[in-house]
Design a protein around this motif. Structure first.
Motif, PDB file in Angstrom:
ATOM      1  N   GLU A  85       0.849  -1.077  -0.066  1.00 17.18           N
ATOM      2  CA  GLU A  85       0.036  -0.058   0.013  1.00 17.18           C
ATOM      3  C   GLU A  85       0.886   1.166  -0.095  1.00 17.18           C
ATOM      4  O   GLU A  85       1.876   1.249   0.599  1.00 17.18           O
ATOM      5  CB  GLU A  85      -0.945   0.118   1.388  1.00 17.18           C
ATOM      6  N   PHE A 119       3.866  -7.675   7.314  1.00 16.66           N
ATOM      7  CA  PHE A 119       3.659  -6.303   6.808  1.00 16.66           C
ATOM      8  C   PHE A 119       4.712  -5.254   7.459  1.00 16.66           C
ATOM      9  O   PHE A 119       4.575  -5.481   8.651  1.00 16.66           O
ATOM     10  CB  PHE A 119       2.152  -5.840   6.838  1.00 16.66           C
ATOM     11  N   PHE A 121       5.383  -1.443   8.182  1.00 16.03           N
ATOM     12  CA  PHE A 121       4.670   0.037   7.936  1.00 16.03           C
ATOM     13  C   PHE A 121       5.800   0.791   8.149  1.00 16.03           C
ATOM     14  O   PHE A 121       6.537   0.979   9.101  1.00 16.03           O
ATOM     15  CB  PHE A 121       3.691   0.185   8.950  1.00 16.03           C
ATOM     16  N   ARG A 123       6.968   5.389   7.313  1.00 21.95           N
ATOM     17  CA  ARG A 123       6.414   6.784   7.160  1.00 21.95           C
ATOM     18  C   ARG A 123       7.949   7.687   6.723  1.00 21.95           C
ATOM     19  O   ARG A 123       8.600   7.623   7.387  1.00 21.95           O
ATOM     20  CB  ARG A 123       5.806   7.195   8.230  1.00 21.95           C
ATOM     21  N   GLU A 139       3.156   7.313   3.456  1.00 23.71           N
ATOM     22  CA  GLU A 139       3.226   6.023   4.303  1.00 23.71           C
ATOM     23  C   GLU A 139       3.036   4.903   3.425  1.00 23.71           C
ATOM     24  O   GLU A 139       2.524   4.839   2.175  1.00 23.71           O
ATOM     25  CB  GLU A 139       1.475   6.286   4.905  1.00 23.71           C
ATOM     26  N   GLN A 140       3.713   3.963   3.638  1.00 24.76           N
ATOM     27  CA  GLN A 140       4.057   2.920   2.720  1.00 24.76           C
ATOM     28  C   GLN A 140       4.052   1.511   3.561  1.00 24.76           C
ATOM     29  O   GLN A 140       4.448   1.259   4.637  1.00 24.76           O
ATOM     30  CB  GLN A 140       5.472   2.835   2.112  1.00 24.76           C
ATOM     31  N   THR A 141       3.198   0.522   3.051  1.00 19.66           N
ATOM     32  CA  THR A 141       3.128  -0.667   3.486  1.00 19.66           C
ATOM     33  C   THR A 141       3.789  -1.861   2.664  1.00 19.66           C
ATOM     34  O   THR A 141       3.595  -1.727   1.387  1.00 19.66           O
ATOM     35  CB  THR A 141       1.638  -1.111   3.709  1.00 19.66           C
ATOM     36  N   ARG A 156      -2.233  -1.320  11.403  1.00 20.04           N
ATOM     37  CA  ARG A 156      -1.708  -0.463  10.164  1.00 20.04           C
ATOM     38  C   ARG A 156      -1.940   0.842  10.425  1.00 20.04           C
ATOM     39  O   ARG A 156      -3.027   1.479  11.263  1.00 20.04           O
ATOM     40  CB  ARG A 156      -2.648  -0.938   8.981  1.00 20.04           C
ATOM     41  N   PRO A 157      -1.113   1.912   9.844  1.00 18.21           N
ATOM     42  CA  PRO A 157      -1.338   3.366  10.161  1.00 18.21           C
ATOM     43  C   PRO A 157      -2.640   4.010   9.711  1.00 18.21           C
ATOM     44  O   PRO A 157      -3.034   4.784  10.260  1.00 18.21           O
ATOM     45  CB  PRO A 157      -0.138   3.905   9.426  1.00 18.21           C
TER      46      PRO A 157
END
Length: 287
Positions: A85, A119, A121, A123, A139-141, A156-157
């Motif tokens: 994501e 996953f 996470f 930022r 923001e990256q997943t 998840r953020p």
């Protein structure tokens, strides 16, 4: 070397400084499909230095630390990494000729077990070096397919955006250039998965795939063309989930739902009838 929760959370991603040039901005725009209509005003304003407009999707690559997960110190099985994501928020227009600093930190890990992976996470805050003013937030997943069992149950953020249940209000088609991945990687993400056939095969793909953030750039391009009259300043934020890879040379269709200042979207590859971006959301600045 396998990762552990404490070790990956303690990893210090290098900070990056960068001053955007008009060449940087033009190269990014070419990488996400602008310029294929070289005399179209909406294309030209993003690929010609006179009156150049910087694309909001370029926030994804500004002061980007590169493919840092390849660093052996992370312990990550980098050949099995997939982008899950991505989201960005624009706080002020991306400036040309201003020194920017990108500060990336790992904010969580959600371990799904050895059979699935974990996953990760992260930022990134991009600020003006001289003033500290916040320019954009990313923001990256990332799915670490080879690193499940590392521990961590962090949330998840941001929540996943749910698409409307009605039929889409409109769609826009864009052809991905055969050399799109080779052009896009010059904007900072040189993961060999997107250029080296041997690395792609080792990762389970028939040939190099397009960067997820390049696909996201094409979707942003589609929203700009269909909803914003190519005015990128209308885009305040964008988020998306990557659901399947794109191969350079394929045709992308982005379906959109318009609800006031929110555009929901998803993107399919027409040749394979495969959804490649889902749960997309763009927040617009009121016209």
């Amino acid at each position: 070397m396998a990762i552990t929760y404490d070790a990956i959370m303690g990893y210090a991603v290098p900070e990056v400084t960068r001053t955007l040039s008009d060449t940087d901005c033009i190269l990014y725009a070419l990488g996400v499909g602008f310029g294929v209509q070289p005399v179209h005003p909406g294309h030209l304003r993003h690929v010609y230095e006179e009156g150049l407009d910087v694309l909001p999707m370029m926030a994804n690559v500004v002061a980007y630390p590169g493919f840092w997960l390849k660093d052996p110190a992370t312990g990550v099985d980098w050949k099995r990494v997939l982008h899950g994501e991505q989201a960005f928020t624009i706080h002020r227009p991306l400036p040309i000729g201003v020194k920017l600093r990108g500060r990336t930190r790992i904010v969580g890990v959600d371990d799904k077990g050895a059979a699935f992976g974990a996953f990760l996470f992260a930022r990134r805050d991009v600020v003006e070096e001289a003033t500290g003013a916040l320019v954009c937030t990313l923001e990256q997943t990332t799915l670490l397919r080879g690193d499940g069992g590392c521990g961590g149950r962090d949330p998840r953020p941001r929540p996943v955006h749910r698409l409307p249940r009605r039929e889409p209000d409109l769609h826009h088609d864009l052809a991905v250039a055969p050399d799109a991945a080779l052009v896009y990687r010059l904007s900072g993400d040189r993961n060999p998965l997107h250029a080296d056939p041997a690395v792609a095969r080792a990762a389970g793909f028939e040939r190099p795939i397009l960067h997820g953030m390049c696909t996201m750039g094409y979707a942003g391009h589609a929203v700009m063309a269909a909803v914003c009259d190519y005015d990128g300043s209308r885009i305040r934020s964008m988020q998306v989930r990557f659901t399947a890879p794109v191969y350079p040379g394929e045709m992308l269709r982005t379906a959109m739902w318009i609800d006031g200042d929110v555009v929901s979207f998803r993107t399919h590859v027409l040749e394979r009838d495969t959804m490649v971006l889902g749960n997309g959301r763009v927040e617009l600045v009121a016209a």
